[in-house]
Design a protein around this motif. Structure first.
Motif, PDB file in Angstrom:
ATOM      1  N   LYS A   1      31.681   9.072  17.251  1.00 28.38           N
ATOM      2  CA  LYS A   1      31.301   8.761  18.631  1.00 28.38           C
ATOM      3  C   LYS A   1      32.272   9.356  19.638  1.00 28.38           C
ATOM      4  CE  LYS A   1      28.867   4.411  17.882  1.00 28.38           C
ATOM      5  NZ  LYS A   1      28.892   2.966  18.130  1.00 28.38           N
ATOM      6  N   GLU A   2      33.539   9.495  19.249  1.00 30.92           N
ATOM      7  CA  GLU A   2      34.564   9.930  20.177  1.00 30.92           C
ATOM      8  C   GLU A   2      34.975  11.387  20.020  1.00 30.92           C
ATOM      9  OE1 GLU A   2      37.806   7.152  20.614  1.00 30.92           O
ATOM     10  OE2 GLU A   2      36.551   5.574  19.775  1.00 30.92           O
ATOM     11  N   ASN A   3      34.596  12.037  18.934  1.00 33.91           N
ATOM     12  CA  ASN A   3      35.005  13.412  18.677  1.00 33.91           C
ATOM     13  C   ASN A   3      33.865  14.355  19.014  1.00 33.91           C
ATOM     14  OD1 ASN A   3      35.141  15.932  17.059  1.00 33.91           O
ATOM     15  ND2 ASN A   3      37.105  15.077  16.437  1.00 33.91           N
ATOM     16  N   GLU A   4      34.151  15.365  19.842  1.00 31.49           N
ATOM     17  CA  GLU A   4      33.112  16.309  20.241  1.00 31.49           C
ATOM     18  C   GLU A   4      33.268  17.680  19.605  1.00 31.49           C
ATOM     19  OE1 GLU A   4      33.027  16.245  24.482  1.00 31.49           O
ATOM     20  OE2 GLU A   4      32.350  14.171  24.566  1.00 31.49           O
TER      21      GLU A   4
ATOM     22  N   TYR B   1      25.017   9.400  19.838  1.00 32.63           N
ATOM     23  CA  TYR B   1      25.974   9.600  20.928  1.00 32.63           C
ATOM     24  C   TYR B   1      26.668  10.952  20.851  1.00 32.63           C
ATOM     25  CZ  TYR B   1      25.445   4.589  21.535  1.00 32.63           C
ATOM     26  OH  TYR B   1      24.916   3.340  21.731  1.00 32.63           O
ATOM     27  N   ASN B   2      26.574  11.621  19.729  1.00 36.84           N
ATOM     28  CA  ASN B   2      27.309  12.864  19.529  1.00 36.84           C
ATOM     29  C   ASN B   2      26.331  13.968  19.142  1.00 36.84           C
ATOM     30  OD1 ASN B   2      28.760  15.032  18.452  1.00 36.84           O
ATOM     31  ND2 ASN B   2      30.394  13.715  17.715  1.00 36.84           N
TER      32      ASN B   2
ATOM     33  N   ARG C   1      20.224  18.690  20.208  1.00 34.18           N
ATOM     34  CA  ARG C   1      21.266  19.026  19.253  1.00 34.18           C
ATOM     35  C   ARG C   1      21.085  20.485  18.870  1.00 34.18           C
ATOM     36  NH1 ARG C   1      23.984  15.381  16.616  1.00 34.18           N
ATOM     37  NH2 ARG C   1      22.459  13.795  17.055  1.00 34.18           N
TER      38      ARG C   1
END
Length: 172
Positions: free
Chosen positions: A88-91, A117-118, A149
């Motif tokens: 969720k936090e790594n792009e 979310y990603n 995506r």
């Protein structure tokens, strides 16, 4: 210690080394500060949920890692949940290989929710996770095929021949 100071290493293959959770923890500490590593292969290393949790913490911080192969380890639902939180936090992470791990619908659902979310994730490989239902497989495939995506390769849980897996390893 070399991985924490190295400024040129982009690919690290440590498959088949039985590093376990403790080795995964040590690697995770290095991955947190490394800014050049793009691919890490940790397949067949007896990494369990604890090791996956440490690697997930590292992925949350690291902004260079693009490919992480964790197939054929001992990662279950708890480890999948930890990895889902980091997704969720790594792009920058684009490919995650968790095939041949004991992940059930519970763990796969946390991964599926994180994918919503990603949109950087192009590949989530859960092939040969025998504990997954057909409905869960279809849900992940649907999420990965979302037109927002940029999918180059769609490999959600699609069964592949052994030769194809061997060919992937030969890319090294």
């Amino acid at each position: 210690d070399a991985l924490t100071t190295n400024r040129s290493l982009r690919f690290l293959h440590l498959g088949w080394n039985t590093i376990g959770d403790e080795g995964a923890k040590r690697l995770a500490d290095a991955i947190k500060v490394n800014r050049t590593l793009q691919k890490i292969y940790l397949n067949d290393n007896q990494i369990g949920n604890d090791g996956a949790r440490h690697l997930a913490d590292a992925v949350t911080i690291n902004k260079s890692l693009q490919v992480m192969r964790l197939y054929n380890n001992d990662i279950g639902d708890e480890g999948a949940s930890s990895l889902a939180s980091s997704i969720k936090e790594n792009e920058t992470l684009q490919e995650i290989y968790l095939n041949c791990n004991p992940i059930s619908d519970v763990g796969a659902q946390t991964l599926a929710d994180a994918l919503k979310y990603n949109f950087a994730i192009k590949t989530l490989d859960l092939w040969n996770s025998k504990r997954l239902s057909k409905n869960m497989q279809e849900e992940i495939e649907t999420i990965l095929s979302d037109p927002r995506r940029e999918v180059n390769v769609l490999r959600a849980i699609i069964a592949r021949k052994d030769e194809e897996m061997a060919a992937r390893d030969e890319e090294i």
